[in-house]
Design a protein around this motif. Structure first.
Motif, PDB file in Angstrom:
ATOM      1  N   LEU A 104      13.636  25.200 -17.069  1.00  0.00           N
ATOM      2  CA  LEU A 104      14.445  24.848 -15.908  1.00  0.00           C
ATOM      3  C   LEU A 104      14.017  25.637 -14.682  1.00  0.00           C
ATOM      4  N   GLU A 105      13.786  26.928 -14.853  1.00  0.00           N
ATOM      5  CA  GLU A 105      13.341  27.761 -13.737  1.00  0.00           C
ATOM      6  C   GLU A 105      12.021  27.249 -13.166  1.00  0.00           C
ATOM      7  N   GLN A 116       7.037  26.007 -23.754  1.00  0.00           N
ATOM      8  CA  GLN A 116       7.740  27.235 -24.104  1.00  0.00           C
ATOM      9  C   GLN A 116       8.028  27.305 -25.606  1.00  0.00           C
ATOM     10  N   THR A 118      14.847  37.986 -27.995  1.00  0.00           N
ATOM     11  CA  THR A 118      15.864  36.949 -28.093  1.00  0.00           C
ATOM     12  C   THR A 118      16.646  37.162 -29.377  1.00  0.00           C
ATOM     13  N   PRO A 161      17.272  28.010 -26.490  1.00  0.00           N
ATOM     14  CA  PRO A 161      17.914  28.383 -25.227  1.00  0.00           C
ATOM     15  C   PRO A 161      16.953  29.068 -24.251  1.00  0.00           C
ATOM     16  N   HIS A 162      16.129  29.968 -24.768  1.00  0.00           N
ATOM     17  CA  HIS A 162      15.168  30.647 -23.896  1.00  0.00           C
ATOM     18  C   HIS A 162      14.171  29.647 -23.311  1.00  0.00           C
ATOM     19  N   SER A 163      13.688  28.728 -24.129  1.00  0.00           N
ATOM     20  CA  SER A 163      12.700  27.754 -23.670  1.00  0.00           C
ATOM     21  C   SER A 163      13.283  26.839 -22.603  1.00  0.00           C
ATOM     22  N   VAL A 164      14.521  26.391 -22.821  1.00  0.00           N
ATOM     23  CA  VAL A 164      15.158  25.511 -21.835  1.00  0.00           C
ATOM     24  C   VAL A 164      15.375  26.258 -20.514  1.00  0.00           C
ATOM     25  N   ARG A 165      15.807  27.529 -20.597  1.00  0.00           N
ATOM     26  CA  ARG A 165      16.041  28.295 -19.378  1.00  0.00           C
ATOM     27  C   ARG A 165      14.748  28.496 -18.592  1.00  0.00           C
ATOM     28  N   ARG A 166      13.672  28.876 -19.291  1.00  0.00           N
ATOM     29  CA  ARG A 166      12.402  29.085 -18.619  1.00  0.00           C
ATOM     30  C   ARG A 166      11.858  27.778 -18.047  1.00  0.00           C
TER      31      ARG A 166
END
Length: 358
Positions: free
Chosen positions: A194-195, A50, A181, A187-192
């Motif tokens: 994790l999903e 990501q 963003t 933050p976006h990369s970690v959220r994606r």
């Protein structure tokens, strides 16, 4: 197909009611596998994927790798990012990278369909540590399996050159506008990531339960399939279970070849994870599944050939040449048949979709 799912759900529910303890134990084993193996190995690479694509690595690699990706695979250079991440990140990091390239407009749908066929592969850590050291007790065996696995993936990509895709490559309007963003990609990369990781773990636990219930039900049947067939069926559904089931198999040469096939095929669990990551992208799964079957055959053929050409490695697997039990004259037709079948699978109906050559 719609009629199948109600029956499948009914059978699944009945099995859970009949064998609740087996289902619970299998779920715990699946969760333990996720916590000890899947999350540590996949999540960091999902974040890397990501971050790399969000920071524009895909476009930069596009300019850098265009001279290689074009002649070899007839795709744009941006696919080099998916190829690299798919070779080091493990299933299904390559599929995630291809989806991101497509969403960002760094590749066309036709390019993404082709990239998906050879950029989604088993990770080196799994092949070397689990398949090599744990199953065969040899890092050299893991190295051979990894080399055959990656080489077969590249061969699949080269063989798919017979299917031309429309021009232009990577110079088109994005099919999906990237999410906005606040300028902080982490933050976006970690959220994606994790999903994606949770989605992968959910499928692994589900298939662990299905295998556990199937084993419990199989004890009630007067059937005793050979070890190699049992492992092959397990691996066709869930990769890690099938590979681990080959440990201790008497014919280590055959076990190596079956392992190579399973690593190339990936298993139904991996394909479900891939389908979930591609949901809404419009990419078809049938070409991908044909390519994975062909990769498994090519990988098995390469291992078969290597064990013949490297008798020292074959001897180290079991103290004697595991391949010596099979006559040498069978080498050419065996390898040739596997390779020919792989080529037929990949080039089937290639002429029906020909467009302007790249």
């Amino acid at each position: 197909m719609r009629r199948f799912w109600p029956w499948a759900a009914a059978v699944y529910g009945a099995a859970l009611l009949l064998f609740p303890q087996a289902g619970a134990q299998a779920a715990r084993a699946g969760l333990r596998l996720c916590a000890e193996v899947i999350v540590p190995s996949l999540f960091p690479f999902f974040v890397l994927s990501q971050m790399a694509l969000r920071l524009g690595l895909g476009r930069r690699l596009g300019a850098l790798l265009a001279p290689v990706m074009g002649p070899l695979f007839r795709t744009g250079g941006a696919g080099g990012a998916a190829l690299a991440l798919g070779m080091v990140g493990g299933y299904p990091a390559g599929a995630e990278a291809v989806r991101d390239l497509l969403d960002r407009g760094d590749c066309s749908p036709e390019e993404a369909e082709r990239l998906l066929c050879f950029c989604n592969n088993a990770g080196p850590s799994f092949v070397l540590s689990v398949a090599g050291v744990s199953v065969f007790g040899s890092l050299a065996a893991g190295g051979l399996l990894l080399a055959a696995h990656l080489l077969s993936a590249l061969l699949v990509g080269v063989l798919l050159r017979s299917r031309a895709i429309p021009l232009p490559l990577t110079h088109h309007t994005p099919i999906c506008t990237p999410a906005r963003t606040d300028g902080a990609p982490l933050p976006h990369s970690v959220r994606r990531a994790l999903e994606a990781t949770l989605q992968v773990c959910a499928y692994i636990v589900l298939f662990a339960v299905l295998l556990g219930l199937a084993e419990e039900a199989g004890h009630l049947l007067p059937l005793c399939p050979p070890d190699w067939l049992s492992a092959l069926l397990r691996g066709a559904l869930e990769l890690s279970n099938g590979v681990c089931a080959l440990e201790g198999m008497a014919d280590r040469g055959l076990a190596m070849e079956l392992t190579a096939f399973l690593l190339g095929w990936g298993g139904l669990c991996v394909h479900c994870q891939t389908a979930a990551l591609l949901e809404g992208s419009g990419l078809p799964l049938l070409p991908y599944l044909r390519a994975k079957a062909a990769q498994g055959l090519l990988s098995a053929a390469l291992v078969h050939l290597a064990l013949r050409l490297l008798p020292g490695l074959a001897a180290s697997l079991s103290g004697q040449s595991a391949a010596s039990a099979r006559p040498l004259p069978l080498l050419v037709p065996a390898v040739g048949a596997l390779a020919l079948l792989a080529v037929v699978i990949l080039t089937k109906r290639a002429g029906k979709k020909q467009s302007k050559p790249v």
